[in-house]
Design a protein around this motif. Sequence first.
Motif, mmCIF file in Angstrom:
data_model
loop_
_atom_site.group_PDB
_atom_site.id
_atom_site.type_symbol
_atom_site.label_atom_id
_atom_site.label_comp_id
_atom_site.label_asym_id
_atom_site.label_seq_id
_atom_site.Cartn_x
_atom_site.Cartn_y
_atom_site.Cartn_z
ATOM 1 N N THR A 20 44.070 43.210 100.889
ATOM 2 C CA THR A 20 42.829 42.280 100.140
ATOM 3 C C THR A 20 43.218 40.972 100.630
ATOM 4 O O THR A 20 42.834 40.136 100.167
ATOM 5 C CB THR A 20 42.895 42.461 98.690
ATOM 6 N N GLY A 21 43.630 40.603 101.875
ATOM 7 C CA GLY A 21 43.934 39.478 102.554
ATOM 8 C C GLY A 21 42.646 38.679 102.805
ATOM 9 O O GLY A 21 42.088 37.897 101.711
ATOM 10 N N PRO A 22 42.088 38.563 104.037
ATOM 11 C CA PRO A 22 41.242 37.925 104.408
ATOM 12 C C PRO A 22 39.715 38.187 103.569
ATOM 13 O O PRO A 22 38.933 37.202 103.704
ATOM 14 C CB PRO A 22 40.943 38.226 106.105
ATOM 15 N N ARG A 23 39.889 39.256 103.119
ATOM 16 C CA ARG A 23 38.542 39.569 102.435
ATOM 17 C C ARG A 23 38.064 38.882 101.348
ATOM 18 O O ARG A 23 37.148 38.377 101.062
ATOM 19 C CB ARG A 23 38.710 41.220 102.111
ATOM 20 N N ARG A 24 39.155 38.669 100.632
ATOM 21 C CA ARG A 24 39.085 37.657 99.405
ATOM 22 C C ARG A 24 38.404 36.514 99.757
ATOM 23 O O ARG A 24 37.577 35.915 99.154
ATOM 24 C CB ARG A 24 40.489 37.403 98.734
#
Lengths: 222, 266
Positions: A20-24
């Motif tokens: 859920t890193g860059p997607r957030r």
Amino acid sequence: MTDRRDRSTASQAQVRLLGTGPRRWRWLGFGAALMAVGGLIAATAVGRLDDRQGVLVATGDLPAGHVVAAEDLKVADIGGADGLSVIPDDRLEETVGQILNVPVSEGSVLPNTALGPKAAYPGAGEAVVGAALAPGRFPASVRPGAQVSVVISSDSGTDTGGAQDGSGGQAFGARLQSFEEAEDGGVALVELVVDAGDAAQVASAAAAERISVVQVRARGGD
Amino acid sequence: MARTVAVFSLGGAPGVTTFAMALASVWPGKAGAVLLEADAAGGDIAAWRRLPTSPGLVDLAAAARHEQTPGAQALALLAHAQTLPGGLPVCVAPATAERAGGAVRLLSQHPRVLAARTGPAAVMDLGRLVPRSPTAQLAVAADTAVLLVHDDLAQLRRVKEAAAALAAGFGELGLVVRDGRDSDTEIAQAVELPVWGRVPTDAKGAAFVRGERAGRRPGRWPLLNAAAALARRLADGGATASAVAGPPAAVVPPAAPPAPTATGRA
């Protein structure tokens, strides 16, 4: 065979996890953009609701033929003026210096058709004559814009032109352009718009203080 | 067929929690697996995934004392797990050794909650195993134990010297070797334990597991691919049968379960 199938499923193992890193950050940016668009839409809607227009209004009674000055005008905000004959406030500068064709009373909206350039006034075939009227030679109730008849008393013996009436006076159709009562003695200073051909006669009679003004019914009102 | 898998190391930091999490996330079958973070030194997953520590290991340990019926015991682990995005249930440990160690000790006295025969399998992240510790007692409750080790001399030597004691304690025990250039066969011969898999250093895969990066096809990354291969073997029950256990002339034969292929495929 089984081996190959095993290997193909191995490369596509079901993973019960989400990174859920860059997607957030992407969603955060998307949300911010959405908020900005919503704000823009709201601002536009509010701006359209308050779609009022400034129009020019007379600050005092302005006679016909008056040269409009900046202090004669003020701006009033009204809504729904699209279909009306008004002068928007962005035309204020070009309005100043123009001449009123019709009288405008205090607080009225200036109609779009009321203005003409200096050169167009007085109109073709018209002349403006000034006169001082003694008390009793004009109806006290007469107001600028009124259709009047200028009657010249015939005691000087002039009898050329004009409509001869029974008492020996001559009458010329005219329009009262301005009317100003002097404080002392009730003498009124008027400006009369007359036929260009009658102007000389009316002017000389006025100089001799032989004219009276009679208010008549306007020609258009017949 | 493995129902409860313990993942641990003996030293170093080969990435036990990361590998255990990857293993649980790719466990085959509809029910999948639930991850129990039972590291007595304190947990990481709650911090990685920004989870509260309750429900978690402490609640499970407290519940384990009271749950008496087998049905309630079977449900206890799942009942104290939190579900991560993607669907993996995780029972997280508190961050400090103070609280986590107490919970592990308590849980090791009531290990029946880990022995559910239905529902998802359980993968235990035990961290570093210390002999005669509560962690070691808890590890015995697992059907299968996976020892994660770096392929370096000191680590392999430690494993070799502990191998006999470990093999006696666990029903099934195998190595998963992190990195290294030695062949599976060489390592299996050297440490006298079977090698069940290799896991390369995979920064992307590890970051994905920690929740620091997204991926379109994470199952193709080396870490998760290696975990998936091991998970399939363990779930099929053929771990020891198909793993590289060294040539037939291995110094010590690996602890062979009774007819693993037969029970696994049944």
